[in-house]
Design a protein around this motif. Sequence first.
Motif, PDB file in Angstrom:
ATOM      1  N   THR A 527       0.839  -1.204   0.000  1.00 27.98           N
ATOM      2  CA  THR A 527       0.000   0.000   0.000  1.00 27.98           C
ATOM      3  C   THR A 527       0.867   1.244   0.000  1.00 27.98           C
ATOM      4  O   THR A 527       1.860   1.320   0.744  1.00 27.98           O
ATOM      5  CB  THR A 527      -0.922   0.004   1.225  1.00 27.98           C
ATOM      6  OG1 THR A 527      -1.725  -1.175   1.216  1.00 27.98           O
ATOM      7  CG2 THR A 527      -1.833   1.220   1.213  1.00 27.98           C
ATOM      8  N   LEU A 565      -7.161  -2.054  -4.885  1.00 23.09           N
ATOM      9  CA  LEU A 565      -8.013  -1.404  -3.895  1.00 23.09           C
ATOM     10  C   LEU A 565      -7.594   0.052  -3.751  1.00 23.09           C
ATOM     11  O   LEU A 565      -6.397   0.363  -3.731  1.00 23.09           O
ATOM     12  CB  LEU A 565      -7.908  -2.107  -2.532  1.00 23.09           C
ATOM     13  CG  LEU A 565      -8.767  -1.543  -1.397  1.00 23.09           C
ATOM     14  CD1 LEU A 565     -10.255  -1.675  -1.731  1.00 23.09           C
ATOM     15  CD2 LEU A 565      -8.450  -2.249  -0.085  1.00 23.09           C
ATOM     16  N   VAL A 566      -8.607   0.942  -3.640  1.00 24.16           N
ATOM     17  CA  VAL A 566      -8.392   2.363  -3.410  1.00 24.16           C
ATOM     18  C   VAL A 566      -9.282   2.798  -2.248  1.00 24.16           C
ATOM     19  O   VAL A 566     -10.496   2.519  -2.259  1.00 24.16           O
ATOM     20  CB  VAL A 566      -8.702   3.201  -4.669  1.00 24.16           C
ATOM     21  CG1 VAL A 566      -8.530   4.696  -4.367  1.00 24.16           C
ATOM     22  CG2 VAL A 566      -7.809   2.805  -5.827  1.00 24.16           C
ATOM     23  N   ARG A 567      -8.686   3.469  -1.243  1.00 27.99           N
ATOM     24  CA  ARG A 567      -9.430   3.923  -0.071  1.00 27.99           C
ATOM     25  C   ARG A 567      -9.070   5.374   0.214  1.00 27.99           C
ATOM     26  O   ARG A 567      -7.950   5.812  -0.030  1.00 27.99           O
ATOM     27  CB  ARG A 567      -9.084   3.066   1.156  1.00 27.99           C
ATOM     28  CG  ARG A 567      -9.564   1.635   1.080  1.00 27.99           C
ATOM     29  CD  ARG A 567      -8.961   0.799   2.207  1.00 27.99           C
ATOM     30  NE  ARG A 567      -7.520   0.613   2.010  1.00 27.99           N
ATOM     31  CZ  ARG A 567      -6.734   0.030   2.906  1.00 27.99           C
ATOM     32  NH1 ARG A 567      -7.244  -0.399   4.051  1.00 27.99           N
ATOM     33  NH2 ARG A 567      -5.442  -0.122   2.656  1.00 27.99           N
ATOM     34  N   PHE A 568     -10.065   6.108   0.785  1.00 28.08           N
ATOM     35  CA  PHE A 568      -9.856   7.497   1.173  1.00 28.08           C
ATOM     36  C   PHE A 568      -9.790   7.566   2.696  1.00 28.08           C
ATOM     37  O   PHE A 568     -10.740   7.175   3.381  1.00 28.08           O
ATOM     38  CB  PHE A 568     -10.990   8.384   0.653  1.00 28.08           C
ATOM     39  CG  PHE A 568     -11.037   8.464  -0.841  1.00 28.08           C
ATOM     40  CD1 PHE A 568     -11.841   7.608  -1.580  1.00 28.08           C
ATOM     41  CD2 PHE A 568     -10.264   9.395  -1.527  1.00 28.08           C
ATOM     42  CE1 PHE A 568     -11.882   7.682  -2.956  1.00 28.08           C
ATOM     43  CE2 PHE A 568     -10.305   9.481  -2.898  1.00 28.08           C
ATOM     44  CZ  PHE A 568     -11.110   8.617  -3.624  1.00 28.08           C
ATOM     45  N   VAL A 569      -8.675   8.036   3.213  1.00 29.89           N
ATOM     46  CA  VAL A 569      -8.457   8.163   4.652  1.00 29.89           C
ATOM     47  C   VAL A 569      -8.088   9.609   4.922  1.00 29.89           C
ATOM     48  O   VAL A 569      -6.972  10.060   4.561  1.00 29.89           O
ATOM     49  CB  VAL A 569      -7.354   7.217   5.149  1.00 29.89           C
ATOM     50  CG1 VAL A 569      -7.157   7.380   6.647  1.00 29.89           C
ATOM     51  CG2 VAL A 569      -7.691   5.782   4.796  1.00 29.89           C
ATOM     52  N   MET A 573      -5.200   9.378   0.181  1.00 28.16           N
ATOM     53  CA  MET A 573      -5.788   8.248  -0.530  1.00 28.16           C
ATOM     54  C   MET A 573      -4.804   7.086  -0.478  1.00 28.16           C
ATOM     55  O   MET A 573      -3.626   7.257  -0.786  1.00 28.16           O
ATOM     56  CB  MET A 573      -6.093   8.628  -1.979  1.00 28.16           C
ATOM     57  CG  MET A 573      -6.748   7.500  -2.787  1.00 28.16           C
ATOM     58  SD  MET A 573      -7.322   8.049  -4.397  1.00 28.16           S
ATOM     59  CE  MET A 573      -5.825   8.651  -5.117  1.00 28.16           C
ATOM     60  N   TRP A 574      -5.299   5.903  -0.066  1.00 20.29           N
ATOM     61  CA  TRP A 574      -4.466   4.706   0.039  1.00 20.29           C
ATOM     62  C   TRP A 574      -4.719   3.829  -1.179  1.00 20.29           C
ATOM     63  O   TRP A 574      -5.872   3.441  -1.448  1.00 20.29           O
ATOM     64  CB  TRP A 574      -4.773   3.938   1.324  1.00 20.29           C
ATOM     65  CG  TRP A 574      -4.371   4.672   2.574  1.00 20.29           C
ATOM     66  CD1 TRP A 574      -3.853   5.928   2.666  1.00 20.29           C
ATOM     67  CD2 TRP A 574      -4.483   4.183   3.909  1.00 20.29           C
ATOM     68  NE1 TRP A 574      -3.609   6.269   3.962  1.00 20.29           N
ATOM     69  CE2 TRP A 574      -3.986   5.208   4.766  1.00 20.29           C
ATOM     70  CE3 TRP A 574      -4.930   3.006   4.492  1.00 20.29           C
ATOM     71  CZ2 TRP A 574      -3.937   5.071   6.146  1.00 20.29           C
ATOM     72  CZ3 TRP A 574      -4.883   2.861   5.856  1.00 20.29           C
ATOM     73  CH2 TRP A 574      -4.389   3.885   6.687  1.00 20.29           C
ATOM     74  N   THR A 576      -3.674   0.241  -2.928  1.00 22.02           N
ATOM     75  CA  THR A 576      -3.095  -1.084  -2.653  1.00 22.02           C
ATOM     76  C   THR A 576      -2.858  -1.816  -3.958  1.00 22.02           C
ATOM     77  O   THR A 576      -3.778  -1.948  -4.785  1.00 22.02           O
ATOM     78  CB  THR A 576      -4.025  -1.905  -1.748  1.00 22.02           C
ATOM     79  OG1 THR A 576      -4.250  -1.179  -0.530  1.00 22.02           O
ATOM     80  CG2 THR A 576      -3.408  -3.250  -1.413  1.00 22.02           C
ATOM     81  N   LYS A 604       2.935   3.146   3.047  1.00 25.20           N
ATOM     82  CA  LYS A 604       2.114   3.178   4.261  1.00 25.20           C
ATOM     83  C   LYS A 604       2.925   2.726   5.473  1.00 25.20           C
ATOM     84  O   LYS A 604       2.768   3.255   6.578  1.00 25.20           O
ATOM     85  CB  LYS A 604       0.891   2.278   4.088  1.00 25.20           C
ATOM     86  CG  LYS A 604      -0.013   2.186   5.308  1.00 25.20           C
ATOM     87  CD  LYS A 604      -1.212   1.310   5.010  1.00 25.20           C
ATOM     88  CE  LYS A 604      -2.040   1.125   6.273  1.00 25.20           C
ATOM     89  NZ  LYS A 604      -1.339   0.284   7.246  1.00 25.20           N
TER      90      LYS A 604
END
Length: 844
Positions: A527, A565-569, A573-574, A576, A604
Motif C-alpha cells: 500500500t 483497492l483504493v481507499r480514502f483516509v 488516498m491509500w 493497494t 504506508k
Amino acid sequence: MNKMRWHFDAFGIFCARADQVHSIQRGTVRTNCLDCLDRTNCVQTFLGLENLTKQLGFLNLMEKQQIVSRFEEVFRQMWINNGNEVSKIYAGTGAIQGGSKLMDGARSAARTIQNNLLDNSKQEAIDILLVGSNLNSELADRARILLPQVLLHAPTPVLREMCKRYYEYSSPTSLRISVGTYNVNGGKHFRSVAYKDVSLADWLLDAQKIARSNSMVDLSHPDDISLKSSDIFAIGFEEIVDLNASNIMAASTENAKLWAEELLKVLSRDHKYALVTYVQLVGVCLYLFVRPELAPYLRDVAVDSVKTGLGGATGNKGGVAIRFVLFNTSMCFVCAHFAAGQSQVNERNADYAEITRKIAFPMGRSLNSHDYVFWCGDFNYRIDMDKDEIKELVKKGDLQQILLCDQLKKAQAEGNCFKNYIEGDVEFPPTYKYDVFSDDFDTSEKARAPAWTDRILWKRRKQIADDALVKDWNPGVLAHYGRAELKQSDHRPVIAIIDVEVLKVDESRRHQVLLNVLQQQGPPDATVVVRVEDVKDENEAVSLFTDEFMMELLQELSQVGEVILVRFVEETMWVTFREGECALAAANRGRLSLCGHRVQLNLKTPDWLQLSQFETALCSNNTQPLCDMEPISGLTDITDLSQDLEVSELAGLVDTSPTEPEEPRCAPPNRPMAPPSRPPLPKSPQPSPQMIRKTMPKAGVISVSFKPQVPPAPSPAAAAAAAPAESPPEVTPVFESPPLPEPMQPEAVYEEIAEPPAAAPLVASRPPPPPPRLDSVEDVGPPPSMAPPQLPSRPAQPPVAAAKAPAGPPIPGRPPPIPVRVGNVQFPTGAPPPIPARQPPRPS
C-alpha cells in the motif's frame, strides 16, 4: 541404560527447600518410537524409576524398604495410567497390558479400525492445525528443506524467491550411496553351504573391487577414489518370507530381524554403520543404514507401503518406501516386487503406476516431491526372445543384442514406466532364473527364460525450472552397477554405487539472502499513501479527488503494477497493489504531477523491513536449552565409547566447569557408617539395567562421593556447647552441591546389611539411640562424652545421629567415666557401634 548413563547422570534432578535451590536439573530425556506407544511409555517408566531413587534420597525417605516399595508401586501405576490416557488420544483405546486376553483382543480390534479408517483424517487435521493447509504443496515442501521453521509462514513470493535462489546460500557436498536388491526366495541363507568362500560382503562391500579385478582393463576409474566406502546403504529384499497364505495374511517379522542383524554385522566390517529403520510388506523389505557421523544431520524419516497383489488387496506384490532429509536434500528409496509372468507387461506397468501414485508421506509429500528417488527390486520384466537363443547369446557375451528385447527398456522408451529415470549400463549376465547352488539356468519342468528381473534406477529433481544459473548440475555419477555371485537363491543380487550431491545451507549467507529478498519484495501490505502537497485542509483535498483526477492517477500507477483497492483516509488516498514490489516501485517514483497538482507517494509502512524481522523473531524458538553440557571433542559415536568404558569413566568425560556446580551422588542421611574393616564393593564393568533398578532403592547400601565435603562453619552456640568434648568432624549435608573444579575418581563406600531371619525385624529400621537424660542441673564438672568411640570419617558420609546431640548438663553421682577404647574396634556387621552402658544415680 549403559549407553546413556553419562547423559542421565549429568542431567541430574531439581531439588529445593523453601527458597534455597540445592540441585539443578540440566537436561531432559525425550523418548520416541515409530510404531508403538507402549514401548515409549515403558522406557519412560524405567527412566523415571532411576530418578525416583535420587528424589527419595533428597527427601530422607530411604530408611525403610517398605516406604521405597510403596513409592515404586504408586509410581509405576501412575505411568500405566499415563500410557492409557496417551493411547486413548492416539490409538483410540487404552494400552495393551497383557492382563486380560479378552480386553486386549477388543483393544486390538479397535486399534485396527482406528489405524485403517480414522488415522489418515486425524493426521491430516493435526498437520493443518500445526502448519496450516497452505503448506501442503511442493513449494512448501522445498521451503521446509531449505528454510528454518520460522519462515514457513512467510508470504508465498518470499518463499518462492528463496527457493529459487538456493544456490546463493548453499554449497554441494558429495556422498556415496549404495543401493542393493536381492530376491532371497523365501529364505534366510546368509551364506551358501556349497560356496562358503562367497559371502554377503562380496555383494555389499567388495562388488566393485571384484569387478575391477575380473576386468582386463578399467579406464572408467583410473584412480582409487572410486573404491571409497559408501555413506548410505539402502538394501532391499524380495520374498524374505515364503509367499504362502498365512504369511500374506500376517507376515512373520522374524526373518526381517535376522537379516537386519546380519547386514549390520557385515556392513560394519571396515566402518561403523547404524540402522536407521526398515519397513516390511509381507516378502518385500527395505533397510536403511548410514554412517554414524551423518546421523545428527538426518531428519524427517518416514516410511510407507503399497499393496498391489490381487488388485491392491494383498501384499504378496507391492512396494515399500523410506524417505528422509539429509542436510538440506530429500531422498526416497523404494523397493518393489511387480507382477510375475512372461506376458504380464501391462500388469507390471500398472504396479509401477499404482505404487508411484499411492505412496504418501506426512505433510502431503509424494514420491516425486523428493530431490532424489531410488528404485530397486524384482521388477519381473522379462526378455521377448526365445530362451535357447538367450542362453546362446549369454555364452557369447553379446548382452547388447539381448537388451534390445528387454521389456523394461521398451516400456521406459514408450513412457509407460520409469519416465526420466536413469539406469546404468547393464554389463552383467541375466540375474534370473538359476538352479539353487548352481550356475545353470533353470532346468526345471517350467524352464523359465533368463532375464534381468532385478534392477536399480534413480532420478534427481531439478530445484528450479531454469538450471542455467547452476553449473555442473548432474543427476548423479554411477561408480558401479553389477551383480554378485551368491548362489543360495534362484536370483542373483544386484548393487549400484552412485555418487550424488547434497546441499548444505550456510545460515549466515541464507540470512543475507533473506534480507535482500525481503527488501526486493516490498512491504507485505503493498500500500502507498497518495497526498496532494498544495492543499491546506481535508475538505480541499477531498474536492480534488475528482473522477478525472482518479482516472489520471490510476492510469499513471497502472504502469507500475495492478491496483486492486483504493481507499480514502482523511486528506489522503491509500492505493493497494497486488504485489508489494509494485508498491515499492511506486513509492520510489516520489512525486507526480496530476491535473496541475503535485502529488507525493509514500509507503504506508516505511519501516516494513524492521517489522518483518521483528515478526520473524517472534516466531522463533525462544526456549533456552536445559542441558549445558559441551560436546566431547573428537567423539563421534557415543555407542562405541560406551562399549569400552565404564559408566564412571563416561561420567568423567563431561566437562564440569567450576561456575556450574555439579550434583553429587545421592547419599541418604542418618545412616550408620560402615566399619572401617569392610573393603569397598567391587564394581561390575557393565551392570545391567535390571540390577541397577533392583539395588538402588535400598538406601545406604552404596554411597558414592566425588570429592571430600567441606565442613560448614559451626554456629557460636554449637561451638560453645561442643568445646569441652571432642566431637566428630561435621560434614556437608547431602542437599548441598559444592562445585567440582575437576573430575575426580569416584570413591564407593559399601555397607553390607545382613540378611535377618524371617521373624526378626530389619536392623536398618532400628531407631537411633536416645539422647542422654537431663536429671539435674548441678554443676559438678563436664561429663564425659556419651558418643560412641570415634571412627575414621569418610567423605560425603552422613554423621552418626548421636554425634549431633548436644552435650547435656552434668549429672550428679556418676561413677568414674569409662575409658575410651583404643585401637581398631570391630563391630558386628550391619549394626551401629554400641553405646557404653550407664548406671542410674545413687539415692542421696
